[in-house]
Design a protein around this motif. Sequence first.
Motif: not given
Length: 362
Positions: A193-201, A26-29, A20-22
């Motif tokens: 948001a991308l930074l948060v997603a990266l952190s979650l990843a 992708v969407i945020a990127g 899900l994080v991936i």
Amino acid sequence: MWREDSRTRFWAFSSRQFALVIVILVIAGTALGVLSVRIHHELVDLTAAPTDNQQWEMAQIDVEALVLVDTMNAVEMGLGASLDDVRLRFDIFYSRIEAVAKRAAAQASADLSLSIAALRGVQAGLDQLVPLIDGPDEALRAALPEMRATVSAMRATARAVALDYVRHFAQQSDSERKALAELITQTASMGAALLVALSLAIVVLIRVFQLSVARSRVIAENHERFQNTIFASRDAIIVADDEGRVLEVNPAAEGMFGYSHAAFLGGKISDLLVPERLRKRHVANFRRHVATGGLPAGDGDRLVTTAMRAGGEEFPAEISLGSAVQGDHRIVIGFVRDISADVRAEQELIAARDEALAAARA
């Protein structure tokens, strides 16, 4: 054996979280890339600054009109200017009005409709003066006072149009700056948001890694226990694949059958351990066990048969089989016991019984 408790299931769920994080990454990127392209285009448009050029041209209309009026004044007052100078300044003023009118018409802005109409009126008035400019000097000199008044009026119109353009482009620039600021804000939000997603990843990846390490440790421990069990057993243990090829044996099997560990591996059980006259039945029983997990009917959970050592010597053996599934294949584990001593003892007991019965009858 690996068993998943509630804590393990919690960790295992992290793999779905990672997927899900991936997707979010992708969407945020993609969104961040689109916003970056839009910002780039906005910056290119601002760098080109066509509005500044148009405002400068509008300001030049007023200047050229003023120069033309001053030149006509100088001719009338005999201050050194000539009619050719008037014609030159008129041509410059005419060209400037024509260029600005064409560019304004191409924009077709509703906000500048009145200014565009005023420019067309100025251009039409200049067209009426063209015959005088191209005519003889006497006619041009005589019409200078009237022409000067006309151009002065055009100058006032040009000044009003220039001011209207300045107002219009100031509003347009303000709108563009606001749009750019909004784009930058959106990009910053998407970057966050991308930074948060990266952190979650990263967190989920660490969880998956920890789960893999824990599973690997348990598998290694189970494998070690399995190996210890196999090597400590007094019975011969033979592990084979579903085609009957030997995968592993314990030292007791090497001693019982007389083959080295290397000679066992990869060889077929039917060729190594089964007398030739029994191989066809052995292959059929082995395939039945692979397919159903059971032994031939009537044999219970143990099978008594005849086995063969490396030198060709045959001996009675008791076999029990187990199996496990590995991917799409079945692993067969055979436990073999040499029952030669048991058979001899049984034969001796039978012989003694027969002798006792014979003696009793005698």
